[in-house]
Structures are given as C-alpha cells and as structure tokens.
Write a protein that holds these residues in place. Structure first.
Motif, PDB file in Angstrom:
ATOM      1  N   SER A  69      31.633  44.017  45.116  1.00 18.39           N
ATOM      2  CA  SER A  69      31.366  44.998  46.212  1.00 18.39           C
ATOM      3  C   SER A  69      31.170  44.233  47.644  1.00 18.39           C
ATOM      4  O   SER A  69      31.859  44.578  48.733  1.00 18.39           O
ATOM      5  N   LEU A  70      30.544  42.806  47.559  1.00 21.55           N
ATOM      6  CA  LEU A  70      30.752  42.082  48.799  1.00 21.55           C
ATOM      7  C   LEU A  70      31.921  41.762  49.223  1.00 21.55           C
ATOM      8  O   LEU A  70      32.446  41.639  50.398  1.00 21.55           O
ATOM      9  N   VAL A  71      33.017  41.212  48.096  1.00 23.25           N
ATOM     10  CA  VAL A  71      34.046  40.718  48.253  1.00 23.25           C
ATOM     11  C   VAL A  71      34.923  42.090  48.907  1.00 23.25           C
ATOM     12  O   VAL A  71      35.717  41.832  49.955  1.00 23.25           O
ATOM     13  N   LEU A  72      34.994  43.160  48.278  1.00 28.79           N
ATOM     14  CA  LEU A  72      35.692  44.100  48.802  1.00 28.79           C
ATOM     15  C   LEU A  72      35.371  44.840  50.360  1.00 28.79           C
ATOM     16  O   LEU A  72      36.249  45.367  50.863  1.00 28.79           O
ATOM     17  N   SER A  73      34.089  44.656  50.470  1.00 25.14           N
ATOM     18  CA  SER A  73      33.968  45.046  51.950  1.00 25.14           C
ATOM     19  C   SER A  73      34.058  44.348  53.133  1.00 25.14           C
ATOM     20  O   SER A  73      33.733  44.560  54.348  1.00 25.14           O
ATOM     21  N   ASN A  74      34.393  43.075  52.929  1.00 23.69           N
ATOM     22  CA  ASN A  74      34.700  41.938  53.776  1.00 23.69           C
ATOM     23  C   ASN A  74      36.086  42.170  54.449  1.00 23.69           C
ATOM     24  O   ASN A  74      36.980  42.376  53.467  1.00 23.69           O
ATOM     25  N   ARG A  75      36.302  41.857  55.573  1.00 23.73           N
ATOM     26  CA  ARG A  75      37.638  41.819  56.145  1.00 23.73           C
ATOM     27  C   ARG A  75      38.505  40.522  56.242  1.00 23.73           C
ATOM     28  O   ARG A  75      39.554  40.487  56.584  1.00 23.73           O
ATOM     29  N   PHE A  76      37.700  39.550  55.712  1.00 24.38           N
ATOM     30  CA  PHE A  76      38.125  38.087  55.750  1.00 24.38           C
ATOM     31  C   PHE A  76      38.811  38.161  54.436  1.00 24.38           C
ATOM     32  O   PHE A  76      38.219  38.511  53.510  1.00 24.38           O
ATOM     33  N   PRO A  77      39.887  37.219  54.054  1.00 27.38           N
ATOM     34  CA  PRO A  77      40.412  37.151  52.870  1.00 27.38           C
ATOM     35  C   PRO A  77      39.400  36.462  52.034  1.00 27.38           C
ATOM     36  O   PRO A  77      38.940  35.308  52.031  1.00 27.38           O
ATOM     37  N   MET A  78      39.248  36.897  50.878  1.00 25.84           N
ATOM     38  CA  MET A  78      38.108  36.767  49.630  1.00 25.84           C
ATOM     39  C   MET A  78      38.726  36.862  48.439  1.00 25.84           C
ATOM     40  O   MET A  78      39.252  37.935  47.962  1.00 25.84           O
ATOM     41  N   LEU A  79      38.253  35.868  47.383  1.00 27.97           N
ATOM     42  CA  LEU A  79      38.787  35.745  46.227  1.00 27.97           C
ATOM     43  C   LEU A  79      37.579  35.143  45.297  1.00 27.97           C
ATOM     44  O   LEU A  79      36.702  34.439  45.846  1.00 27.97           O
ATOM     45  N   LEU A  80      37.432  36.192  44.437  1.00 26.49           N
ATOM     46  CA  LEU A  80      36.347  35.724  43.399  1.00 26.49           C
ATOM     47  C   LEU A  80      36.874  35.360  41.878  1.00 26.49           C
ATOM     48  O   LEU A  80      37.834  36.232  41.483  1.00 26.49           O
ATOM     49  N   TRP A  81      36.785  34.151  41.399  1.00 32.08           N
ATOM     50  CA  TRP A  81      36.877  33.883  40.030  1.00 32.08           C
ATOM     51  C   TRP A  81      35.964  33.968  39.401  1.00 32.08           C
ATOM     52  O   TRP A  81      34.756  33.277  39.480  1.00 32.08           O
ATOM     53  N   TRP A  82      35.921  34.742  37.993  1.00 32.58           N
ATOM     54  CA  TRP A  82      34.865  35.069  37.220  1.00 32.58           C
ATOM     55  C   TRP A  82      34.891  34.730  35.796  1.00 32.58           C
ATOM     56  O   TRP A  82      35.937  34.812  35.601  1.00 32.58           O
ATOM     57  N   GLY A  83      33.817  34.074  35.270  1.00 31.98           N
ATOM     58  CA  GLY A  83      33.952  33.992  33.965  1.00 31.98           C
ATOM     59  C   GLY A  83      34.618  32.497  33.658  1.00 31.98           C
ATOM     60  O   GLY A  83      35.122  31.641  34.299  1.00 31.98           O
ATOM     61  N   LYS A  84      34.615  32.424  32.162  1.00 34.22           N
ATOM     62  CA  LYS A  84      35.090  30.899  31.852  1.00 34.22           C
ATOM     63  C   LYS A  84      36.566  30.839  31.975  1.00 34.22           C
ATOM     64  O   LYS A  84      36.763  29.867  32.164  1.00 34.22           O
ATOM     65  N   ASP A  85      37.132  31.891  32.133  1.00 30.55           N
ATOM     66  CA  ASP A  85      38.842  31.985  32.471  1.00 30.55           C
ATOM     67  C   ASP A  85      39.088  32.175  33.779  1.00 30.55           C
ATOM     68  O   ASP A  85      40.249  31.923  34.479  1.00 30.55           O
ATOM     69  N   TYR A  86      38.166  32.064  34.872  1.00 30.87           N
ATOM     70  CA  TYR A  86      38.138  32.130  36.325  1.00 30.87           C
ATOM     71  C   TYR A  86      38.972  33.289  36.527  1.00 30.87           C
ATOM     72  O   TYR A  86      40.317  33.288  37.131  1.00 30.87           O
ATOM     73  N   ILE A  87      38.909  34.490  36.209  1.00 26.68           N
ATOM     74  CA  ILE A  87      39.458  35.939  36.524  1.00 26.68           C
ATOM     75  C   ILE A  87      39.671  36.324  37.905  1.00 26.68           C
ATOM     76  O   ILE A  87      38.452  36.231  38.568  1.00 26.68           O
ATOM     77  N   CYS A  88      40.886  36.321  38.377  1.00 29.58           N
ATOM     78  CA  CYS A  88      40.998  36.688  39.818  1.00 29.58           C
ATOM     79  C   CYS A  88      40.662  38.042  40.165  1.00 29.58           C
ATOM     80  O   CYS A  88      41.155  39.162  39.667  1.00 29.58           O
ATOM     81  N   ILE A  89      39.716  38.171  40.999  1.00 32.18           N
ATOM     82  CA  ILE A  89      39.165  39.587  41.630  1.00 32.18           C
ATOM     83  C   ILE A  89      39.275  39.299  43.250  1.00 32.18           C
ATOM     84  O   ILE A  89      38.812  38.189  43.706  1.00 32.18           O
ATOM     85  N   TYR A  90      39.922  40.086  43.990  1.00 35.44           N
ATOM     86  CA  TYR A  90      40.085  39.840  45.425  1.00 35.44           C
ATOM     87  C   TYR A  90      40.325  41.031  46.400  1.00 35.44           C
ATOM     88  O   TYR A  90      40.272  42.202  45.782  1.00 35.44           O
ATOM     89  N   ASN A  91      40.043  40.921  47.577  1.00 41.95           N
ATOM     90  CA  ASN A  91      40.033  42.200  48.456  1.00 41.95           C
ATOM     91  C   ASN A  91      41.197  42.250  49.226  1.00 41.95           C
ATOM     92  O   ASN A  91      42.197  41.538  49.106  1.00 41.95           O
ATOM     93  N   ASP A  92      41.544  43.430  49.971  1.00 37.06           N
ATOM     94  CA  ASP A  92      42.884  43.704  50.654  1.00 37.06           C
ATOM     95  C   ASP A  92      43.064  42.681  51.518  1.00 37.06           C
ATOM     96  O   ASP A  92      44.400  42.612  51.755  1.00 37.06           O
ATOM     97  N   ALA A  93      42.461  41.796  52.101  1.00 42.55           N
ATOM     98  CA  ALA A  93      42.766  40.926  53.008  1.00 42.55           C
ATOM     99  C   ALA A  93      43.425  39.696  52.448  1.00 42.55           C
ATOM    100  O   ALA A  93      44.051  39.028  52.880  1.00 42.55           O
ATOM    101  N   TYR A  94      43.147  39.483  51.255  1.00 43.53           N
ATOM    102  CA  TYR A  94      43.575  38.573  50.430  1.00 43.53           C
ATOM    103  C   TYR A  94      45.135  38.714  49.948  1.00 43.53           C
ATOM    104  O   TYR A  94      45.853  37.812  49.372  1.00 43.53           O
ATOM    105  N   ILE A  95      45.592  40.152  49.865  1.00 44.28           N
ATOM    106  CA  ILE A  95      46.770  40.378  49.440  1.00 44.28           C
ATOM    107  C   ILE A  95      48.002  39.626  49.942  1.00 44.28           C
ATOM    108  O   ILE A  95      48.946  39.165  49.035  1.00 44.28           O
ATOM    109  N   PRO A  96      48.161  39.445  51.337  1.00 49.07           N
ATOM    110  CA  PRO A  96      49.188  38.651  51.940  1.00 49.07           C
ATOM    111  C   PRO A  96      49.178  37.241  51.322  1.00 49.07           C
ATOM    112  O   PRO A  96      50.223  36.517  51.261  1.00 49.07           O
TER     113      PRO A  96
END
Length: 164
Positions: A69-96
C-alpha cells in the motif's frame, strides 16, 4: 473497527438490521486490497499470486499488505522485492524503468526480471534481506535490456529491509 449505529424510537428492528448490513457492506468496500485507484493496484489485484512463491494475495501478511500500500501510494518510482525469491512488486512510477518488461515483470523473481544485472543486484539485495544494513549507491551504472536492446543507465538505489 468500531461501527456506530444510531437507533431512534421510530425505527423498527428490520430497518436497524438493514442499516447494520449497509454499514458492514460499506466497510467491506473500504477494505479492498490493494487499492484499485492506480494501474498497478489493479494489476496487483488481478494477478494470480498463488503461482508465485509469496502465495495467494488473501494470505499475505499485514506487513506485506502495508508495504505494498505504501509503495502504490508513492509518486516516486518504488519497487518491492519480497520473499526468498525477491518477487517484484512495483508502483505506477516504476513502469518506465521496466520499459517493455512491464507488465510481465510483476510477480517475477528479480533474477528473472532483471537477469542482465542479477550479478550486480544480488549482493546489494542480499545484505539487508539477510539482516545486514541497508544498501545505498549513487549513480550506479548498469546495462539494462528493457526496450529490446542493451542500454547504459545510471541509478541511485537504496535497499532497506522490511520486517515481516
């Protein structure tokens, strides 16, 4: 969550029940996760996470939900890598930053999504993930393939642990 129900003498029990049900339905709508008011919120909500190592979205920990939720609400490009495989979750600003790897990269392990720079990223991610200090680098040169050809890029990166 506290619910307030106002009851007057002129209201019969059926109306009170209807008002309670309306209140419960309204609170369910407010509790939608993730928020679907961004492109990535919609994609994250629609992805079959059971096919990833972090599992179905309904089983995600409160910590993961809060961080997403924090990542999604941020206007700065943000990426979260979660779990042992570092699964990618990112926000709109990270798309480019992903270029043509979007939306394919969502839910992928970082070693797959960013395979061309995995050897550079791995030690930077492993340190905070394994209990070490956060990492930070200014003007990190990396050669990305995000539009079908190798491209020299420079990023300032900061990786911090997220407690779960």
């Amino acid at each position: 969550m506290k619910r307030k129900i106002a009851v007057t003498n002129s209201v019969d029990s059926k109306n009170v029940k209807v008002r309670v049900n309306e209140s419960l339905e309204s609170s369910k709508r407010k509790a939608v996760f993730p928020s679907r008011d961004t492109k990535m919120g919609i994609l994250i909500g629609d992805l079959d996470w059971s096919k990833t190592s972090i599992g179905p979205i309904e089983n995600w920990s409160q910590s993961l939900r809060t961080t997403v939720s924090l990542v999604l609400s941020n206007r700065f490009p943000m990426l979260l890598w979660w779990g042992k495989d570092y699964i990618c979750i990112y926000n709109d600003a990270y798309i480019p930053i992903l270029g043509a790897k979007h939306p394919w990269g969502l839910g992928k392990p970082v070693r797959v999504c960013w395979s061309e720079i995995w050897s550079t990223l791995k030690p930077l991610i492993d340190r905070p993930f394994s209990g070490g200090e956060a990492t930070w680098m200014d003007d990190l040169p990396v050669e990305l393939t995000r539009h079908g050809f190798p491209e020299e890029t420079h990023f300032t990166i900061a990786y911090s642990p997220v407690p779960d």
